[in-house]
Design an enzyme around this catalytic site. Structure first.
Site, mmCIF file in Angstrom:
data_model
loop_
_atom_site.group_PDB
_atom_site.id
_atom_site.type_symbol
_atom_site.label_atom_id
_atom_site.label_comp_id
_atom_site.label_asym_id
_atom_site.label_seq_id
_atom_site.Cartn_x
_atom_site.Cartn_y
_atom_site.Cartn_z
ATOM 1 N N CYS A 115 124.469 -8.572 -1.167
ATOM 2 C CA CYS A 115 123.005 -8.711 -1.120
ATOM 3 C C CYS A 115 122.288 -7.575 -1.848
ATOM 4 O O CYS A 115 121.111 -7.698 -2.173
ATOM 5 C CB CYS A 115 122.530 -8.820 0.326
ATOM 6 S SG CYS A 115 123.178 -10.301 1.122
ATOM 7 N N HIS A 255 115.136 -7.446 0.774
ATOM 8 C CA HIS A 255 116.109 -8.539 0.793
ATOM 9 C C HIS A 255 115.789 -9.467 1.969
ATOM 10 O O HIS A 255 115.457 -9.010 3.057
ATOM 11 C CB HIS A 255 117.528 -7.983 0.939
ATOM 12 C CG HIS A 255 118.547 -9.060 1.006
ATOM 13 N ND1 HIS A 255 118.794 -9.898 -0.054
ATOM 14 C CD2 HIS A 255 119.348 -9.463 2.009
ATOM 15 C CE1 HIS A 255 119.711 -10.769 0.304
ATOM 16 N NE2 HIS A 255 120.074 -10.525 1.552
ATOM 17 N N ASN A 285 118.925 -16.894 2.884
ATOM 18 C CA ASN A 285 119.473 -15.734 2.188
ATOM 19 C C ASN A 285 120.272 -16.229 0.981
ATOM 20 O O ASN A 285 121.317 -16.850 1.136
ATOM 21 C CB ASN A 285 120.379 -14.956 3.158
ATOM 22 C CG ASN A 285 120.983 -13.713 2.542
ATOM 23 O OD1 ASN A 285 120.848 -13.470 1.348
ATOM 24 N ND2 ASN A 285 121.667 -12.937 3.362
HETATM 25 C C1 LIG Z 1 123.260 -13.738 12.399
HETATM 26 C C2 LIG Z 1 122.096 -13.437 13.321
HETATM 27 C C3 LIG Z 1 120.900 -14.285 12.939
HETATM 28 C C4 LIG Z 1 122.488 -13.761 14.750
HETATM 29 O O1 LIG Z 1 121.410 -13.428 15.604
HETATM 30 P P1 LIG Z 1 121.700 -12.675 16.976
HETATM 31 O O2 LIG Z 1 120.411 -12.565 17.667
HETATM 32 O O3 LIG Z 1 122.432 -11.408 16.618
HETATM 33 O O4 LIG Z 1 122.613 -13.692 17.703
HETATM 34 P P2 LIG Z 1 124.084 -13.484 18.299
HETATM 35 O O5 LIG Z 1 125.063 -13.377 17.176
HETATM 36 O O6 LIG Z 1 124.020 -12.393 19.316
HETATM 37 O O7 LIG Z 1 124.276 -14.850 19.032
HETATM 38 C C5 LIG Z 1 123.490 -15.187 20.136
HETATM 39 C C6 LIG Z 1 123.902 -16.546 20.623
HETATM 40 O O8 LIG Z 1 123.447 -17.531 19.669
HETATM 41 C C7 LIG Z 1 124.557 -18.363 19.321
HETATM 42 N N1 LIG Z 1 124.385 -18.825 17.968
HETATM 43 C C8 LIG Z 1 124.822 -18.244 16.835
HETATM 44 N N2 LIG Z 1 124.455 -18.979 15.784
HETATM 45 C C9 LIG Z 1 123.782 -20.034 16.253
HETATM 46 C C10 LIG Z 1 123.163 -21.149 15.651
HETATM 47 N N3 LIG Z 1 123.133 -21.331 14.323
HETATM 48 N N4 LIG Z 1 122.554 -22.047 16.445
HETATM 49 C C11 LIG Z 1 122.548 -21.893 17.773
HETATM 50 N N5 LIG Z 1 123.125 -20.856 18.412
HETATM 51 C C12 LIG Z 1 123.748 -19.948 17.655
HETATM 52 C C13 LIG Z 1 125.768 -17.495 19.511
HETATM 53 O O9 LIG Z 1 126.914 -18.293 19.696
HETATM 54 C C14 LIG Z 1 125.413 -16.714 20.742
HETATM 55 O O10 LIG Z 1 125.649 -17.512 21.882
HETATM 56 P P3 LIG Z 1 126.302 -16.879 23.184
HETATM 57 O O11 LIG Z 1 125.320 -15.838 23.646
HETATM 58 O O12 LIG Z 1 126.421 -18.057 24.085
HETATM 59 O O13 LIG Z 1 127.611 -16.301 22.738
HETATM 60 C C15 LIG Z 1 121.696 -11.950 13.220
HETATM 61 O O14 LIG Z 1 122.678 -11.156 13.832
HETATM 62 C C16 LIG Z 1 121.516 -11.487 11.813
HETATM 63 O O15 LIG Z 1 120.611 -11.920 11.137
HETATM 64 N N6 LIG Z 1 122.340 -10.546 11.357
HETATM 65 C C17 LIG Z 1 122.218 -9.980 10.035
HETATM 66 C C18 LIG Z 1 122.650 -11.007 9.046
HETATM 67 C C19 LIG Z 1 122.533 -10.544 7.657
HETATM 68 O O16 LIG Z 1 121.608 -9.860 7.324
HETATM 69 N N7 LIG Z 1 123.487 -10.960 6.824
HETATM 70 C C20 LIG Z 1 123.480 -10.842 5.430
HETATM 71 C C21 LIG Z 1 123.773 -9.494 4.912
HETATM 72 S S1 LIG Z 1 122.375 -8.776 4.274
#
Ligand SMILES: CC(C)(COP(=O)(O)OP(=O)(O)OC[C@H]1O[C@@H](n2cnc3c(N)ncnc32)[C@H](O)[C@@H]1OP(=O)(O)O)[C@@H](O)C(=O)NCCC(=O)NCCS
Length: 330
Positions: A115, A255, A285
């Site tokens: 990214c 980003h 993204n």
């Molecule tokens: C990926 C991201 C959106 C997840 O959000 P989060 O608030 O951290 O969510 P978590 O990973 O803690 O998951 C929370 C719950 O949602 C669930 N979940 C994950 N993806 C899901 C989806 N698409 N739909 C529904 N539920 C989902 C998980 O299974 C978890 O359930 P559980 O509590 O029963 O285990 C977030 O961590 C993020 O944006 N991270 C950075 C990503 C990024 O920037 N990546 C690119 C590099 S720059």
């Protein structure tokens, strides 16, 4: 002012026509529009037709950038392509783009910084222009993320889209152009976001494919926390180094990985909403495509004018961190 700087003098974009909404994804994985919107800010994204090489989007974006400025491909000295989804491991996608564009006098190479790829490529290309070595450099950020997404993994597949953006860099001596940048790498974060299969560590075998190692794997919360901290920390560091206050920044282009990350950076930097570009709702993204696509959105919204002070920031797999401060040239 007489300092020779590299300025963005044109921008082009290429985004596949097909739009995939959160409701569409509800039919593929166990997710919901509500979860995706509230956790990420994404509402829709664009998907290329299966089998579309990244070079197709990259070339279209580059061609638009050149056409907008009336520059013949034969005038291009260097092409840098930032991507994590090259057409193939080698040769470099930049070489394929060079051929498709007919930019036969240009040399080129790819940059792998996920990214942060576009910002790494931008500062690399700008160095060739500022040094006087080159007059016209194409910097392209392009990714077909759908080629490496696991559509059985709801925690990653909903986040990404396909797209490309390209900028033309030319010298300017009127105070516009790239002022300074700051890049960091933290390889201890490699385990949190990667595509483990297909490289020399895990060459492709039936086993690696069965284990789905040829897809993006991410521990989202680690990436989230690192990104929130780094966006603010490195942006503040770059501004301080250049004696620039946050108030003087006209536009912040971060980003677009998660709306909550962008908002956290906005709060920590003390920037008002009107100075922050957001297009994650429409594209998701797009990895290396994101920053030039966001600059394109700012141009569409007429939020960029000559001499505006622009702060660009990114965090990506690696981890990689990029920030750049520039004065807009047109
Ligand atoms: C990926 C991201 C959106 C997840 O959000 P989060 O608030 O951290 O969510 P978590 O990973 O803690 O998951 C929370 C719950 O949602 C669930 N979940 C994950 N993806 C899901 C989806 N698409 N739909 C529904 N539920 C989902 C998980 O299974 C978890 O359930 P559980 O509590 O029963 O285990 C977030 O961590 C993020 O944006 N991270 C950075 C990503 C990024 O920037 N990546 C690119 C590099 S720059």
């Amino acid at each position: 002012m007489s300092t020779r700087r590299a300025a963005i003098t044109s921008l082009g974009r290429s985004v596949p026509e097909r739009v995939v909404t959160n409701a569409d994804l509800e039919k593929i994985v166990n997710t919901s529009d509500e979860w995706i919107r509230t956790r990420t800010g994404i509402q829709r994204r664009h998907y290329a037709a299966p089998g579309t090489p990244t070079s197709v989007l990259a070339t279209a974006a580059a061609r638009e950038a050149l056409d907008r400025r009336g520059v013949n491909p034969l005038e291009v000295d260097l092409i840098i392509v930032a991507t994590v989804t090259p057409d193939m491991t080698f040769p470099a996608t930049a070489c394929i783009v060079q051929d498709k564009l007919g930019a036969t006098k240009a040399w080129g190479f790819d940059i792998s910084a996920a990214c942060s790829g576009f910002l790494y490529a931008l500062t690399m290309g700008a160095s060739f222009v500022a040094s006087g070595k080159h007059e016209k450099v194409l910097v392209i950020g392009a990714d077909v993320m759908t080629s490496i997404l696991n559509f059985e993994d709801r925690s990653t597949c909903v986040l990404f889209g396909d797209g490309a953006g390209a900028v033309l860099l030319e010298p300017r001596e009127d105070g516009t152009g790239l002022i300074d940048f700051n890049h960091e790498s933290d390889g201890s974060g490699a385990c949190y976001l990667n595509m483990p299969g297909g490289g020399s560590a895990r060459p492709t075998t039936h086993e690696t494919v069965d284990q789905k190692l040829h897809y993006v794997q991410q521990q989202g919360q680690h990436v989230f926390k690192f990104a929130v901290r780094k966006f603010a920390e490195t942006s503040q560091g770059l501004l301080a180094k250049n004696g620039v206050s946050t108030d003087e920044v006209d536009l912040f282009v971060a980003h677009q990985a998660n709306l909550r990350i962008i908002d956290a950076a906005k709060e920590r930097l003390g920037l008002p909403e009107e100075k922050v570009v957001k297009n994650i709702q429409d594209y998701g993204n797009t990895t290396a495509g994101t920053i030039p696509l966001a600059l394109g959105t700012a141009l569409d919204q007429k939020r960029l004018k000559k001499d505006d002070l622009v702060l660009l920031a990114s965090v990506g797999a690696g981890f990689t961190v990029g920030t750049a401060l520039l004065r807009w040239a047109y």
